[in-house]
Structures are given as structure tokens and as C-alpha cells.
Design an enzyme around this catalytic site. Structure first.
Site, PDB file in Angstrom:
ATOM      1  N   HIS A   1      60.548-101.600 -63.107  1.00 43.02           N
ATOM      2  CA  HIS A   1      59.531-102.515 -63.096  1.00 43.02           C
ATOM      3  C   HIS A   1      59.326-103.880 -64.213  1.00 43.02           C
ATOM      4  O   HIS A   1      61.180-103.876 -64.812  1.00 43.02           O
ATOM      5  CB  HIS A   1      59.004-101.370 -63.412  1.00 43.02           C
ATOM      6  CG  HIS A   1      59.005-100.790 -64.936  1.00 43.02           C
ATOM      7  ND1 HIS A   1      59.838 -99.587 -64.643  1.00 43.02           N
ATOM      8  CD2 HIS A   1      58.540-101.071 -65.775  1.00 43.02           C
ATOM      9  CE1 HIS A   1      59.755 -99.423 -66.614  1.00 43.02           C
ATOM     10  NE2 HIS A   1      58.719-100.768 -66.500  1.00 43.02           N
TER      11      HIS A   1
ATOM     12  N   HIS B   1      60.113-109.207 -67.184  1.00 43.32           N
ATOM     13  CA  HIS B   1      61.330-108.074 -66.979  1.00 43.32           C
ATOM     14  C   HIS B   1      62.016-107.648 -66.484  1.00 43.32           C
ATOM     15  O   HIS B   1      60.724-106.549 -66.114  1.00 43.32           O
ATOM     16  CB  HIS B   1      62.541-109.092 -68.588  1.00 43.32           C
ATOM     17  CG  HIS B   1      61.697-107.885 -69.424  1.00 43.32           C
ATOM     18  ND1 HIS B   1      60.724-108.030 -70.182  1.00 43.32           N
ATOM     19  CD2 HIS B   1      62.170-106.715 -69.846  1.00 43.32           C
ATOM     20  CE1 HIS B   1      60.745-106.692 -70.821  1.00 43.32           C
ATOM     21  NE2 HIS B   1      61.921-105.926 -70.585  1.00 43.32           N
TER      22      HIS B   1
HETATM   23  O1  3AM Z   1      60.239-102.480 -69.583  1.00 44.01           O
HETATM   24  P1  3AM Z   1      61.377-102.358 -70.610  1.00 44.01           P
HETATM   25  O2  3AM Z   1      62.393-101.319 -70.168  1.00 44.01           O
HETATM   26  O3  3AM Z   1      60.963-103.439 -71.224  1.00 44.01           O
HETATM   27  O4  3AM Z   1      61.318 -99.610 -73.131  1.00 44.01           O
HETATM   28  C1  3AM Z   1      59.914 -99.238 -72.109  1.00 44.01           C
HETATM   29  C2  3AM Z   1      60.088-100.331 -71.328  1.00 44.01           C
HETATM   30  O5  3AM Z   1      60.209-101.220 -71.242  1.00 44.01           O
HETATM   31  C3  3AM Z   1      59.204 -99.448 -72.939  1.00 44.01           C
HETATM   32  O6  3AM Z   1      58.079 -99.124 -72.459  1.00 44.01           O
HETATM   33  C4  3AM Z   1      58.439 -99.725 -70.692  1.00 44.01           C
HETATM   34  C5  3AM Z   1      58.217 -98.642 -70.022  1.00 44.01           C
HETATM   35  O7  3AM Z   1      59.135 -97.570 -70.546  1.00 44.01           O
HETATM   36  N1  3AM Z   1      58.800 -99.012 -74.507  1.00 44.01           N
HETATM   37  C6  3AM Z   1      58.855 -97.658 -74.113  1.00 44.01           C
HETATM   38  N2  3AM Z   1      58.732 -96.841 -75.962  1.00 44.01           N
HETATM   39  C7  3AM Z   1      57.542 -98.351 -76.436  1.00 44.01           C
HETATM   40  C8  3AM Z   1      57.418 -98.305 -77.163  1.00 44.01           C
HETATM   41  N3  3AM Z   1      56.736 -97.448 -78.649  1.00 44.01           N
HETATM   42  C9  3AM Z   1      58.082 -99.613 -74.984  1.00 44.01           C
HETATM   43  N4  3AM Z   1      57.570-100.582 -75.387  1.00 44.01           N
HETATM   44  C10 3AM Z   1      57.300-101.079 -76.915  1.00 44.01           C
HETATM   45  N5  3AM Z   1      56.947 -99.494 -78.216  1.00 44.01           N
END
Ligand code: 3AM
Length: 178
Positions: free
Chosen positions: A47, A129
Site C-alpha cells: 500500500h 512509496h
Molecule cells: O507505508 P510505510 O511502510 O512507509 O512504517 C509504517 C507503515 O509505513 C508506518 O505506517 C505505515 C503503516 O503501518 N508507521 C508505523 N508506525 C508509525 C509511527 N509511529 C508509522 N509512521 C509514523 N509513525
């Protein structure tokens, strides 16, 4: 008797691919990760995160859904044509070299609108991304993907449940393009 505290859920807004785009992304992800060691994102979890919200109670979730429902949204084509390795957190992601204007407006509008629900705005510029792999043991050598075009006609609110084997995601609300 004291009432139960309302259940909190870990939520994020995302671009969530339909089955055809998901299958193409999964193929792209397999190719990009071939020969690499790390934790690949399961195909069902691929996603684009628009805004990570954290643990929300029902009241804040309702506030954020109301903001999402008010945003102007036009469909757009997202061309995923960049593979990037992020050394800081050893992540490999597939991204868009060019940010379509409707997506910039959507991500910016969400980030700004969510302040009224007490959400701390993200300060880093938005980069569209898809995380393909985490915890790589070394930087990849080959970083030239076949560009993949995704026609995006809506966005979603997604619940994340953390488990020892990895996160489980489930779409809990959708906003189709108007
Ligand atoms: O879409 P990406 O993979 O960049 O890393 C987690 C994922 O990002 C991010 O939210 C997305 C869905 O889980 N994520 C998880 N914890 C987070 C946090 N505390 C976070 N992003 C910012 N702060």
C-alpha cells in the site's frame, strides 16, 4: 460500575490497490527482492501510506473520517518508477519519481485537516512509496524497476493489528473519487 474505556485502534490512511494492481505490485516486489535478505512485505499488505494516525478511540476516528470525507479528490495515475534503498532504516521501497498534483493535494489536505482532530502534522515532505522489504542485510545492487502505472480512484482508512509474525491490515472505510 465504571464504563469500559472505548477500544482504541491503530489506523492509517492509505492508497489501497485493487486485485489487478495488487497482483502487478506483488510481481514487481518479488522481482525487486529476488536475491535480497530481509523481511518482505506480504503481497496483501502492499500500500501507499497517506497519513499514519496511531491508536485512536472512536471519537477521534469519527473526527478523522469526517475530515477525509470533505477532501476534494480527483482520480489520478500514479507511476511507480523508482526503487530506493533507505540506509537509515534499511528499507527498500518502490516510489513515484513524480508526485501527481491530485495526490499532493490529497496528502497535504489530509495532513492539514487532521490537525482539527488533534493530530500532529507530519513535517517531512510526502513521498509516495510502497515499502517492499524491511531489515535488509545490505544495500541492493540493482535499482531499476519496470515502471508500473496505477490508476488511483479512491483512498482508504486501514486498521493495523500487530502480531509476532507481522502486521495484519484491514480496510475499514473507503472514499471513492467523486
Ligand atoms: O507505508 P510505510 O511502510 O512507509 O512504517 C509504517 C507503515 O509505513 C508506518 O505506517 C505505515 C503503516 O503501518 N508507521 C508505523 N508506525 C508509525 C509511527 N509511529 C508509522 N509512521 C509514523 N509513525
Amino acid at each position: 460500575m465504571p464504563s469500559e474505556p472505548s477500544a482504541r485502534e491503530r489506523l492509517f490512511f492509505a492508497l489501497w490497490p485493487g486485485p489487478t494492481v495488487r497482483a502487478a505490485l506483488a510481481r514487481q516486489a518479488r522481482e525487486a527482492c529476488a536475491g535480497l535478505r530481509g523481511r518482505p512485505t506480504p503481497a496483501d499488505n502492499l500500500h501507499v501510506t497517506l497519513a499514519f494516525l496511531g491508536d485512536l478511540d472512536a471519537e477521534r476516528r469519527a473526527c478523522m473520517e469526517a475530515v477525509a470525507g470533505r477532501l476534494p479528490f480527483e482520480p489520478f495515475d500514479l507511476v511507480l518508477d523508482r526503487l530506493e534503498y533507505v540506509p537509515r532504516n534499511r528499507i527498500l521501497w518502490l516510489g513515484a519519481g513524480e508526485l501527481p498534483m491530485p495526490l499532493a493535494r490529497l496528502a497535504g489536505g489530509l495532513n492539514a485537516g487532521l490537525r482539527e482532530c488533534g493530530h500532529e502534522p507530519e513535517r517531512r515532505p510526502f513521498r509516495a512509496h510502497i515499502t517492499l522489504m524491511r531489515k535488509l542485510d545490505r544495500p541492493p545492487r540493482h535499482l531499476a524497476p519496470e515502471p508500473l502505472a496505477w490508476h488511483v480512484d479512491g483512498f482508504a482508512l486501514v486498521r493495523s493489528r500487530l502480531a509476532p509474525e507481522g502486521a495484519h491490515y484491514e480496510v475499514v472505510a473507503r472514499w471513492p473519487a467523486g
